[in-house]
Enzyme design. Structure first.
Site, short mmCIF file in Angstrom:
data_model
loop_
_atom_site.label_atom_id
_atom_site.label_comp_id
_atom_site.label_asym_id
_atom_site.label_seq_id
_atom_site.Cartn_x
_atom_site.Cartn_y
_atom_site.Cartn_z
N THR A 177 -29.88 -68.86 -3.55
CA THR A 177 -28.49 -69.06 -3.89
C THR A 177 -27.55 -68.01 -3.29
O THR A 177 -27.94 -66.86 -3.12
CB THR A 177 -28.38 -69.01 -5.43
OG1 THR A 177 -29.24 -70.01 -5.96
CG2 THR A 177 -26.98 -69.23 -5.91
N ARG A 185 -32.94 -82.71 -10.07
CA ARG A 185 -32.99 -81.43 -10.78
C ARG A 185 -31.67 -80.68 -10.62
O ARG A 185 -31.10 -80.62 -9.54
CB ARG A 185 -34.14 -80.58 -10.23
CG ARG A 185 -34.31 -79.21 -10.92
CD ARG A 185 -33.65 -78.09 -10.15
NE ARG A 185 -33.89 -76.78 -10.78
CZ ARG A 185 -33.39 -75.63 -10.31
NH1 ARG A 185 -32.62 -75.62 -9.24
NH2 ARG A 185 -33.64 -74.49 -10.95
N ILE A 186 -31.19 -80.11 -11.71
CA ILE A 186 -29.97 -79.30 -11.69
C ILE A 186 -30.33 -77.90 -12.17
O ILE A 186 -30.99 -77.74 -13.20
CB ILE A 186 -28.88 -79.91 -12.58
CG1 ILE A 186 -28.43 -81.26 -11.99
CG2 ILE A 186 -27.68 -78.97 -12.71
CD1 ILE A 186 -27.48 -82.03 -12.89
N GLY A 187 -29.92 -76.89 -11.43
CA GLY A 187 -30.24 -75.52 -11.78
C GLY A 187 -29.09 -74.83 -12.48
O GLY A 187 -28.20 -75.45 -13.05
N ASP A 188 -29.11 -73.50 -12.41
CA ASP A 188 -28.09 -72.73 -13.11
C ASP A 188 -26.78 -72.62 -12.36
O ASP A 188 -25.73 -72.41 -12.96
CB ASP A 188 -28.61 -71.31 -13.37
CG ASP A 188 -28.79 -70.53 -12.07
OD1 ASP A 188 -27.98 -69.62 -11.79
OD2 ASP A 188 -29.74 -70.82 -11.33
N THR A 192 -28.35 -65.37 -9.50
CA THR A 192 -29.29 -65.92 -8.55
C THR A 192 -30.70 -65.66 -9.06
O THR A 192 -30.94 -64.67 -9.73
CB THR A 192 -29.12 -65.29 -7.16
OG1 THR A 192 -30.17 -65.75 -6.30
CG2 THR A 192 -29.16 -63.77 -7.21
N GLY A 193 -31.62 -66.56 -8.73
CA GLY A 193 -32.99 -66.35 -9.15
C GLY A 193 -33.61 -67.59 -9.76
O GLY A 193 -33.31 -68.71 -9.36
N GLU A 194 -34.46 -67.39 -10.75
CA GLU A 194 -35.16 -68.48 -11.39
C GLU A 194 -34.20 -69.22 -12.31
O GLU A 194 -33.88 -68.77 -13.42
CB GLU A 194 -36.35 -67.91 -12.18
CG GLU A 194 -37.29 -68.96 -12.73
CD GLU A 194 -38.43 -68.34 -13.50
OE1 GLU A 194 -39.00 -69.07 -14.34
OE2 GLU A 194 -38.75 -67.15 -13.28
N GLY A 195 -33.71 -70.36 -11.84
CA GLY A 195 -32.64 -71.06 -12.53
C GLY A 195 -32.91 -71.38 -13.98
O GLY A 195 -32.04 -71.23 -14.84
#
Length: 327
Positions: free
Chosen positions: A197, A225-228, A247-250
């Site tokens: 990201t 899929r939708i992330g953070d 940023t990172g593991e959503g």
């Protein structure tokens, strides 16, 4: 009149064996984006304009995972998402599931300013984009040869690549040479960084804060899929006190509502910006891996991460400027 500050990021979770050539490419891009933002701030552009400008630049360059160069879904296509937030009135706009919009961050801003809603996704977002006359391109524009190779190996490893690295034998045209590494993913050695990201946070000379975040998501992710990144309060937040981009593991960032939590502990516990960042990274991620950048209304800048590294850069009006990857 206050002091302006700006920070940018290009993802957390960097392979410690990332080749120096790729490190330098990333630093040059972050430096270029910082200079672009600094010039805009010196020209008295408001914070919301600056974060959009900088993230558009990051979306256009294929080095990181947003816009052109986005990670590929399990179907081999790109589904992008982005969000933007203007601190003074906490206005926000977000988009998901984009497949043809050249600059998702600009569509997110149009959702904020030209629609009665805060979040549009998939075909509804694409239809809104067409009505707004934004630049559209074929999905192939976003796909790079390197990411096609990464998806192939993610499928062979039966893995969703969320730790930003892929096995060494993904090396093909456009990929860097293998590097000896003790790290493994699903039993396979890891050496190539899969970009993540991007984001930008700004406080301008009027004390106005803004944040913007954009991504292609996870490599080999399920379609839909939708992330953070498009979720206000998780991947992006801006208010009167500060602005944050994560940023990172959503999934971990979503559970922690990480961006909002920085602002919350500043508001409710009276913590300084850096103390708030340190607190949420240490106390709110459980076993998740993530990083974030932040600015405060008084011109302070901060960042934090619990991964091996995070591509980031920051600058303040007093002349401080820094671009880095590691601790």
């Amino acid at each position: 009149m206050g002091s302006w500050a700006i920070a940018v990021h290009g993802g957390a979770g960097v392979d410690p064996n990332l080749p120096l050539e790729r490190q330098e490419e990333a630093k040059k891009l972050l430096n270029r984006c910082l200079l672009l933002g600094i010039s805009a701030l010196r020209s008295s552009l408001p914070a919301i304009d600056v974060v959009e400008l900088v993230v558009r630049e990051l979306e256009t360059d294929p080095l990181f995972n947003s816009g052109r160069g986005s990670a590929l879904s399990e179907k081999g296509t790109v589904e992008m998402e982005a969000s933007i937030m203007d601190g003074p009135r906490r206005r926000c706009g977000a988009v998901s599931g984009l497949t043809t919009v050249k600059n998702p961050i600009s569509l997110a801003r149009l959702v904020m300013e030209k629609s009665p809603h805060s979040y549009l996704a998939f075909e509804g977002a694409e239809e809104f984009a067409r009505k707004q006359g934004v630049e559209l391109v074929d999905n192939e524009y976003f796909i790079t040869e390197e990411n096609v190779g990464m998806l192939k190996l993610a499928k062979e490893a039966n893995a969703i690549v969320f730790d930003y690295r892929v096995p060494t034998n993904t090396c093909s045209a456009g990929a860097m040479a293998s590097v000896e590494t003790p790290l493994q993913m699903n039993g396979l050695p890891i050496s190539i960084y899969n970009q993540e990201t991007v984001g930008c946070v700004v406080v301008d000379g009027q004390g106005r804060c803004a944040a913007a975040t954009s991504t292609g998501g996870l490599m080999n992710k399920m379609s839909g899929r939708i992330g953070d990144s498009p979720l206000i309060g998780s991947g992006t937040y801006a208010g009167d006190l500060c602005a944050i981009s994560c940023t990172g593991e959503g999934e971990a960032i979503i559970r922690a509502t990480l961006a909002r939590d920085v602002a919350a502990v500043m508001e409710y516990k009276g913590l300084s910006l850096q103390d708030a960042v340190d607190y949420v990274i240490k106390e709110r991620l459980d076993e998740g891996k993530a990083g974030l950048i932040a600015v405060s209304k008084d011109g302070k800048v901060a960042y934090g991460f619990n991964t091996t590294g995070m591509f980031r850069g920051c600058a303040t009006e007093d002349g401080f400027m820094e671009v880095g990857i590691w601790e």
